[in-house]
Design a protein around this motif. Structure first.
Motif, PDB file in Angstrom:
ATOM      1  N   ILE A  31       0.948  -1.414   0.180  1.00 26.71           N
ATOM      2  CA  ILE A  31      -0.050   0.096  -0.118  1.00 26.71           C
ATOM      3  C   ILE A  31       0.904   1.178   0.047  1.00 26.71           C
ATOM      4  N   GLN A  32       1.947   1.188   0.758  1.00 26.14           N
ATOM      5  CA  GLN A  32       3.017   2.427   0.728  1.00 26.14           C
ATOM      6  C   GLN A  32       3.354   2.733  -0.560  1.00 26.14           C
ATOM      7  N   THR A  35       0.933   4.159  -2.826  1.00 26.32           N
ATOM      8  CA  THR A  35       0.871   5.583  -2.353  1.00 26.32           C
ATOM      9  C   THR A  35       1.941   6.517  -3.133  1.00 26.32           C
ATOM     10  N   SER A  36       3.163   6.081  -2.974  1.00 24.23           N
ATOM     11  CA  SER A  36       4.389   6.666  -3.603  1.00 24.23           C
ATOM     12  C   SER A  36       4.336   6.726  -5.218  1.00 24.23           C
ATOM     13  N   LYS A  39       1.861   9.413  -6.152  1.00 23.18           N
ATOM     14  CA  LYS A  39       2.390  10.865  -5.867  1.00 23.18           C
ATOM     15  C   LYS A  39       3.243  11.058  -6.852  1.00 23.18           C
ATOM     16  N   THR A  83      -8.686   1.190  -5.157  1.00 22.18           N
ATOM     17  CA  THR A  83      -9.905   1.989  -4.371  1.00 22.18           C
ATOM     18  C   THR A  83     -10.854   2.365  -5.363  1.00 22.18           C
ATOM     19  N   PRO A 214      -3.181   6.822   4.512  1.00 27.83           N
ATOM     20  CA  PRO A 214      -2.492   7.639   3.610  1.00 27.83           C
ATOM     21  C   PRO A 214      -2.644   7.576   1.977  1.00 27.83           C
ATOM     22  N   PHE A 215      -2.989   6.108   1.508  1.00 26.81           N
ATOM     23  CA  PHE A 215      -3.093   5.879   0.305  1.00 26.81           C
ATOM     24  C   PHE A 215      -4.428   6.552  -0.198  1.00 26.81           C
ATOM     25  N   ARG A 217      -5.998   8.810   1.162  1.00 21.32           N
ATOM     26  CA  ARG A 217      -5.982  10.608   0.997  1.00 21.32           C
ATOM     27  C   ARG A 217      -5.435  10.819  -0.233  1.00 21.32           C
ATOM     28  N   THR A 218      -4.261  10.358  -0.494  1.00 20.68           N
ATOM     29  CA  THR A 218      -3.581  10.469  -1.635  1.00 20.68           C
ATOM     30  C   THR A 218      -4.178  10.407  -3.173  1.00 20.68           C
ATOM     31  N   VAL A 219      -5.133   9.251  -3.131  1.00 24.21           N
ATOM     32  CA  VAL A 219      -5.847   9.134  -4.472  1.00 24.21           C
ATOM     33  C   VAL A 219      -7.109  10.234  -4.298  1.00 24.21           C
TER      34      VAL A 219
END
Length: 228
Positions: A31-32, A35-36, A39, A83, A214-215, A217-219
Motif C-alpha cells: 500500500i505504501q 501511495t508513492s 504521488k 480503491t 495515506p493511500f 487520502r492521496t488518491v
C-alpha cells in the motif's frame, strides 16, 4: 517430456503462490508503494493522468514494482491495490493480482509500475468480479497523459479501463489487452482480519483502516470530482 513436466511444475508453483495469503507487513508495504507511485506520477501534471480523466475516474488500481522477470509462461503476476469512488469519498482498498497476456514483453526488463483507471460504472462493475480479462470482459485502451492532452476527449467513447505504465520515470499509456485481473481474496482477508466482500469494501461499507488512510487520502487529493 521432462521440459514439459518442469514447466507444469513451475506453473503450479506460481498458481499456489498467487493464492497464498501475504503477511500484514508485506501488505502495508504494498500500500505504501502504491501511495508513492500515485504521488510521483501526479506531481508532474504535464506528464500525468489528464485532469478530465482524474475527475471522473470511478476506481484506481495500482500495481507497484511489477517486473518482467517475474513472468513464467505468462502465469506469474503483479500484486496491487484498488480503491473506488463512493458517495462518501474513496473506499478502503482491496488487493488484486495482474497476470497473463503478452504485456510482460511490452514492459521490458526493468521494474515497472502499472496503473488501471476505471472511467465509468461498467469499469467499476468489472472490478467487483472475481476475475476479468482486460480487452475481453472489459474494453480497455492505453491511457493518454498530460494536463491538457487532446486524446483525453476520446476515452469516454471506447474504454471502460485506461491502462498506464511507469518505467525509469517515464509515464505512458500501455496496451494490457489479454491480461487478467483477479481478486486477491486471501490478501484482502489477511489485511482486514475477516472476510469482507470486494463489493462491500469498494462500495464504502467498510471503514478505511489506519494503515490504508495515506493511500486513500492521496488518491482523493489527485482524483477529486468535478464538483470539488
Amino acid at each position: 517430456m521432462k521440459k514439459v513436466f518442469t514447466s507444469l511444475c513451475l506453473l503450479g508453483a506460481v498458481t499456489l503462490s498467487a493464492n497464498a495469503a501475504t503477511d500484514r507487513a508485506t501488505l502495508d508495504s504494498r500500500i505504501q508503494a502504491a501511495t508513492s507511485t500515485i504521488k510521483q506520477i501526479m506531481d508532474v501534471p504535464d506528464n500525468a493522468i489528464p485532469d478530465k480523466i482524474a475527475q471522473q475516474a470511478t476506481c484506481i488500481g495500482v500495481i507497484p514494482g511489477l517486473k518482467k522477470g517475474a513472468f513464467i509462461f505468462g502465469a506469474e503476476y503483479g500484486r496491487g491495490v484498488v480503491t473506488c469512488r463512493t458517495g462518501q469519498g474513496w473506499s478502503a482498498p482491496v488487493f488484486i493480482t495482474l497476470g497473463g497476456g503478452s504485456f510482460g514483453l511490452q514492459l521490458g526488463g526493468q521494474s515497472t509500475d502499472v496503473v488501471l483507471v476505471a472511467v465509468n460504472d461498467k469499469g467499476f462493475q468489472d472490478l467487483l468480479k472475481s476475475k476479468f480479462k482486460i480487452g475481453g470482459d472489459a474494453a480497455a485502451s492505453a491511457g493518454p497523459v498530460g494536463r491538457n492532452s487532446q486524446a483525453a476527449t476520446d476515452w469516454k467513447l471506447n474504454a471502460e479501463l485506461l491502462t498506464y505504465s511507469r518505467s525509469k520515470g517515464l509515464f505512458a499509456g500501455i496496451d494490457l489487452n489479454g491480461a487478467s485481473v483477479t481478486q486477491s481474496m486471501d490478501d484482502t482477508k489477511s489485511f482486514y482480519g475477516e472476510g469482507h466482500t470486494f463489493e462491500d469494501i469498494l462500495k464504502g461499507n467498510v471503514p478505511v483502516p489506519d494503515d490504508a488512510k495515506p493511500f486513500v487520502r492521496t488518491v482523493a487529493k489527485y482524483f477529486h470530482s468535478v464538483q470539488q
